[in-house]
Design a protein around this motif. Structure first.
Motif, mmCIF file in Angstrom:
data_model
loop_
_atom_site.group_PDB
_atom_site.id
_atom_site.type_symbol
_atom_site.label_atom_id
_atom_site.label_comp_id
_atom_site.label_asym_id
_atom_site.label_seq_id
_atom_site.Cartn_x
_atom_site.Cartn_y
_atom_site.Cartn_z
ATOM 1 N N GLU A 20 46.017 45.967 44.342
ATOM 2 C CA GLU A 20 45.340 44.893 43.613
ATOM 3 C C GLU A 20 46.366 43.901 43.052
ATOM 4 O O GLU A 20 46.200 42.679 43.165
ATOM 5 N N THR A 21 47.429 44.438 42.465
ATOM 6 C CA THR A 21 48.471 43.552 41.946
ATOM 7 C C THR A 21 49.113 42.774 43.090
ATOM 8 O O THR A 21 49.451 41.591 42.938
ATOM 9 N N GLN A 24 47.412 39.612 43.732
ATOM 10 C CA GLN A 24 47.765 38.539 42.781
ATOM 11 C C GLN A 24 49.139 37.969 43.116
ATOM 12 O O GLN A 24 49.381 36.774 42.984
ATOM 13 N N MET A 25 50.054 38.859 43.538
ATOM 14 C CA MET A 25 51.401 38.400 43.895
ATOM 15 C C MET A 25 51.354 37.511 45.144
ATOM 16 O O MET A 25 52.134 36.585 45.292
ATOM 17 N N GLU A 27 49.255 35.418 45.929
ATOM 18 C CA GLU A 27 48.867 34.053 45.575
ATOM 19 C C GLU A 27 50.094 33.225 45.168
ATOM 20 O O GLU A 27 50.156 32.017 45.426
ATOM 21 N N LEU A 36 58.050 34.342 39.085
ATOM 22 C CA LEU A 36 57.409 34.929 37.915
ATOM 23 C C LEU A 36 58.523 35.550 37.081
ATOM 24 O O LEU A 36 59.479 36.089 37.633
ATOM 25 N N TYR A 300 57.412 45.451 40.444
ATOM 26 C CA TYR A 300 56.838 45.182 39.129
ATOM 27 C C TYR A 300 56.332 46.475 38.474
ATOM 28 O O TYR A 300 56.611 46.737 37.305
ATOM 29 N N TYR B 38 54.135 36.852 32.332
ATOM 30 C CA TYR B 38 54.865 35.966 31.426
ATOM 31 C C TYR B 38 54.940 36.520 30.012
ATOM 32 O O TYR B 38 55.499 35.895 29.126
ATOM 33 N N ALA B 50 48.030 43.174 37.199
ATOM 34 C CA ALA B 50 47.822 41.740 37.088
ATOM 35 C C ALA B 50 46.360 41.409 37.357
ATOM 36 O O ALA B 50 45.701 42.064 38.141
#
Lengths: 307, 152
Positions: A20-21, A24-25, A27, A36, A300, B38, B50
């Motif tokens: 899922e993360t 987002q990455m 994008e 980021l 991350y 951030y 996220a």
């Protein structure tokens, strides 16, 4: 989860969170400013004892886009070529105060060993014929982006199962995600003892590629590793293609909604024909672009939070 | 342009856009802006996943961006959002709309539009629930032990 050494380190929730993360990455890849600040001030070393283009460069880009400082060390041109041992090399690098080490090594189990020796987070970027967990994550990511949740889906993995680390990680992760897996290989490239293994892990094996294609939701072709093909595993490349290549004839057996994956680099004309590699159902370029996003997500999750 | 900070800020932004369309007949581009990467407390806390960032296709350059969040507290989330906006483009102006302003700012940040000022003690928790996310619209101020409802 402190390190990522095996796809088995991830339970279903963790795997889904990473995927899922990764979405987002992904994008971020389309932004003008691809950066980021999540890993600002962290240092990641890519230590590669084997050749690699896409894995190393995507780990490097992933680290940089998360604002980590990334250093690449390859065996050629380092003290390894002067005869330094693995342990001395990694402890020396770790003593410089790094936070994460991404390691690829030709010996199965090397990253797990390294994780015992140093304090930094260790990510397995491929060890021998053992595992390659981030590849499995990006395969699962690319496939599920196209065909949805993998639970209950039928994934066929075909090719050189004996030498493939990708297949081991994929098998573990796909089972965690609830997919049904069938492995296809010629008898000479089917790992010995696979029967006991398949019973314990709950997947099917077959020598007959054509029989399983119509029912597949995804077909993952593995590379024939020419560098490991000294054992006379098949008489000629042509014979391999006829029996186990994804040819134009086999494409017709495949459902129109099924997708085709290949971890790369491809041997066009051997395990996959150009028709299959370049058609709309093929995920091969998606997989490359997903590689960065998935590795950003992994870095991350391992390095972003409180240690 | 309305940019909500997930989850509840994004829900509120969508509601505001709906209300503006109803009253003014104007369609305001709406999106969401995840600020997880951030945050300045990222490495003090366990990892969080996220949330989606969806920027309207026109981009934020030269737009007046109104950030929307549920509760304004220390102001650190808003600072993170301002950094995130800086990476996405250069808006003409950035404003801030919040449902609840509970005080206790730690940064020089203020809201332009506030639903309700809610004086609180530092030890209390303010929990906003919305029908879309939680099945009910309410704001709760909770102590460690008891919880009291403020605005249904």
């Amino acid at each position: 989860m402190r390190h990522l050494l095996s796809a088995a380190d991830l339970d279903r929730d963790q795997a889904l969170t990473i995927l899922e993360t990764a979405a987002q990455m992904h994008e971020v890849q389309h932004r003008e400013v691809k950066k980021l600040p999540a890993l600002r001030g962290r240092t990641v070393v890519n230590l590669f004892f084997e050749d690699s283009t896409r894995t190393r460069s995507s780990f490097e880009i992933a680290g940089k886009w998360l604002s980590a400082d990334v250093i690449n060390i390859s065996a050629k041109g380092s003290s390894v070529s002067k005869g330094e041992s693995l342990r001395d090399t990694v402890t020396t690098v770790a003593a410089m105060g790094i936070d994460g080490m991404v390691i690829r090594h030709h010996a199965s189990g090397a990253p797990a060993q390294v994780a015992d020796w140093i304090d930094a987070v260790v990510v397995n970027a491929g060890d021998g014929t053992h595992e390659h967990p981030t590849q499995a994550l990006l395969d699962a990511y690319s496939i599920s982006r196209r065909i949805g949740d993998l639970a209950g889906k039928h994934v066929v993995i075909a090719g050189d199962l004996t030498h493939s680390r990708v297949v081991r990680s994929n098998l573990l992760l796909l089972k965690t995600l609830g997919a049904q897996v069938t492995l296809v290989a010629p008898p000479t490239l089917m790992p010995s003892g696979v029967a006991a293994w398949s019973e314990a892990a709950g997947f099917a094996t077959t020598y007959d590629f054509d029989a399983v294609l119509p029912d597949a939701d995804a077909v993952m072709m593995l590379r024939v590793q020419k560098e490991r093909m000294s054992g006379g595993y098949f008489p000629t490349p042509r014979e391999y293609t006829v029996g186990y290549g994804l040819t134009r004839q086999r494409l017709k057996l495949l459902s129109p909604n099924a997708v085709i994956a290949h971890p790369g680099p491809m041997n066009r004309g051997l395990e996959i024909t150009a028709d299959a590699a370049d058609e709309a159902r093929s995920l091969i370029l998606d997989q490359v672009s997903a590689g960065v996003a998935v590795r950003m997500s992994v870095l991350y999750h391992l390095l972003g939070g409180a240690q | 342009m309305l940019l909500g900070i997930p989850r509840r800020g994004a829900t509120l932004a969508a509601r505001l856009a709906e209300a503006i369309a109803e009253v003014e007949g104007v369609h305001v581009p709406t999106g969401s802006l995840d600020v997880t990467m951030y945050r300045d407390d990222l490495r003090l806390q366990p990892i969080r996943a996220a949330a989606p960032t969806q920027i309207p296709p026109a981009g934020i350059d030269d737009a007046v961006v109104v950030l929307v969040d549920d509760v304004l507290f220390h102001g650190r989330t808003v600072r993170a959002a301002l950094d995130a906006i800086g990476d996405l483009g250069r808006p003409r102006a950035v404003r801030l709309a919040v449902l609840i302003d509970r005080g206790h700012r730690e940064l020089p940040i203020r809201a332009d539009h506030v639903g309700k000022n809610l004086p609180t003690a530092l030890s209390e928790r303010v929990q906003v629930s919305l029908v879309e996310d939680d099945g009910v619209d309410e704001v709760r101020i909770a102590d460690a032990a008891d919880a009291s409802e403020v605005t249904p």
